[in-house]
Design a protein around this motif. Structure first.
Motif, short mmCIF file in Angstrom:
data_model
loop_
_atom_site.label_atom_id
_atom_site.label_comp_id
_atom_site.label_asym_id
_atom_site.label_seq_id
_atom_site.Cartn_x
_atom_site.Cartn_y
_atom_site.Cartn_z
N LEU A 95 62.86 51.58 43.25
CA LEU A 95 61.58 51.03 42.81
C LEU A 95 60.48 51.51 43.73
N HIS A 96 59.36 51.92 43.16
CA HIS A 96 58.14 52.14 43.91
C HIS A 96 57.19 51.00 43.56
N VAL A 97 56.74 50.29 44.58
CA VAL A 97 55.93 49.08 44.38
C VAL A 97 54.62 49.23 45.14
N TYR A 98 53.52 49.01 44.44
CA TYR A 98 52.18 49.02 45.05
C TYR A 98 51.77 47.59 45.31
N VAL A 99 51.40 47.31 46.56
CA VAL A 99 51.04 45.95 46.99
C VAL A 99 49.58 45.94 47.41
N GLU A 100 48.80 45.02 46.85
CA GLU A 100 47.37 45.00 47.12
C GLU A 100 46.88 43.57 47.29
N GLN A 101 45.73 43.46 47.93
CA GLN A 101 45.03 42.19 48.05
C GLN A 101 44.10 42.03 46.86
N VAL A 102 44.11 40.84 46.27
CA VAL A 102 43.26 40.58 45.10
C VAL A 102 42.42 39.34 45.34
N ASN A 103 41.14 39.48 45.05
CA ASN A 103 40.21 38.35 44.98
C ASN A 103 39.03 38.80 44.15
N ARG A 104 38.02 37.96 44.03
CA ARG A 104 36.90 38.30 43.15
C ARG A 104 36.10 39.48 43.67
N ARG A 105 36.10 39.69 44.97
CA ARG A 105 35.38 40.84 45.53
C ARG A 105 36.17 42.13 45.36
N MET A 106 37.48 42.07 45.56
CA MET A 106 38.31 43.27 45.49
C MET A 106 38.57 43.71 44.06
N PHE A 107 38.58 42.78 43.12
CA PHE A 107 38.90 43.11 41.72
C PHE A 107 37.93 42.36 40.81
N PRO A 108 36.65 42.74 40.82
CA PRO A 108 35.65 41.98 40.05
C PRO A 108 35.85 42.05 38.55
N GLU A 109 36.63 43.04 38.07
CA GLU A 109 36.81 43.20 36.62
C GLU A 109 37.98 42.38 36.07
#
Length: 367
Positions: A95-109
């Motif tokens: 498995l290749h897994v992408y891990v990211e931080q999400v909040n309203r600033r990082m992912f406004p859409e």
């Protein structure tokens, strides 16, 4: 991510920062397909899964790390048998897994994406996940617009074109480009997650079996319509799991709706006055599955009637009739399971045999 969208929206709307891990690529017998996701809240609440349990502990720790640093990571998990406590997939896949931080600033859409998913409006999210590009850069693509940027106009143009094609086919996966969007280069890895409208299941015949089929259709992710010309039977109360119940002659209804390769048509009436005109229409659509209920005698009679009205042999060969796999099913619920099993077999190309009697990969390649 579709299956965890509602809980993570609650976190998102509250202003919370959380970790989101997404499967972006798989090899061999990996248990989950690209797009499977797991999210971790600041309070260590977990929703979703990336591997069915094999590497969730490691992904949890990676998500916590990303929440602390804000820096996304690209993780690879494979089979390991040299250490009983090593992180690995016991099934032998990768498995290749992408891990990211999400909040309203990082992912406004994200809110706009969720609104489109709820409205069954096609939308794709493209994210730079690896390579020489700007990791974490994101672009959201709709049929008539796009927002955000992956880092260059050329890359945005290339991904807009490819994402629309992937949406049309309901495909999710990685694509590789040059820094300016050149194809056949491997400088930038972009993961495109397609949120196409759910495939349609059209259930014709408002009988007791139809309620069970509608229920299992919803479980499999279909948008389910039950249709029958008899209004006394075709009611929302009798089919609470259906997205819509239509009172109309089946062939007239089928003529006026959109059918594509992902559509499943289940004809449960086993009455010639309904079946023959309906199947004349159905067999001239691109539906990926056309199953028809009835005994073998009913099936033979149905074929003869269809030949009489000019249906060709190559069209008749598309019929799954009698409908379902050979499970010796008897009840409506058991019959619905046999139909669901045949739908899955048709989609992925399985043998339909017991796994204990087969060899080779359990999870075949994604179609």
């Amino acid at each position: 991510m579709r299956d965890i969208l509602e809980p993570i929206l609650d976190w998102y709307d509250s202003g919370m920062t959380f970790g989101l891990a997404t499967v972006v690529h798989t090899f061999r017998s990996a248990p989950r397909q690209p797009g499977a996701a797991m999210a971790v809240s600041a309070q260590d609440e977990v929703v979703g899964s990336v591997s069915g349990g094999c590497v969730e502990g490691a992904v949890f720790e990676a998500s916590k790390q990303v929440m602390e640093t804000g820096e996304p990571s690209y993780e690879e998990y494979g089979f390991s048998d040299d250490d009983a406590f090593a992180v690995g997939l016991t099934c032998g896949g990768i498995l290749h897994v992408y891990v990211e931080q999400v909040n309203r600033r990082m992912f406004p859409e994200l809110r706009a994406v969720a609104d489109s998913v709820r409205a069954h409006e096609p939308v794709a999210v493209a994210t730079v996940v690896n390579g020489a590009g700007k990791t974490g850069a994101r672009r959201v693509i709709w049929a008539d617009r796009a927002g955000g940027s992956l880092g260059s106009p050329g890359l945005d143009y290339a991904i807009d074109d490819d994402a629309k094609g992937m949406l049309a086919q309901g495909l999710t996966g990685q694509r590789h480009y040059g820094l300016d969007g050149q194809r056949r280069m491997d400088e930038v890895s972009v993961f495109v997650q397609s949120f196409a409208p759910p495939p349609r299941m059209l259930v014709f015949g408002a009988i007791d079996f139809a309620a069970a089929v509608a229920r299992v259709g919803k479980f499999l992710g279909y948008h389910v319509t039950v249709c029958d010309a008899r209004g006394v039977f075709a009611t929302a109360k009798r089919f609470p799991d259906a997205d819509e119940v239509v009172v109309r002659w089946p062939h007239d209804h089928l003529k006026e709706i959109t059918v594509d390769e992902r559509t499943a048509i289940c004809v449960l009436t086993h009455d010639p006055k309904f079946d023959v005109p309906l199947l004349q229409v159905a067999l001239r659509t691109p539906a990926g599955y056309i199953g028809v209920m009835g005994s073998r005698r009913t099936h033979d009679d149905r074929l003869a009637r269809l030949r009489e009205v000019g249906v060709a042999e190559e069209e008749l060969a598309r019929l799954h009739s009698p409908i379902g796999l050979d499970l010796h099913a008897r009840t409506p619920e058991e019959t619905a399971v046999s139909i669901a099993a045949e739908l899955i077999q048709t989609r992925w190309g399985g043998s339909g045999r017991s796994l204990s009697r087969t060899r080779g990969r359990i999870h075949g390649p994604a179609s």
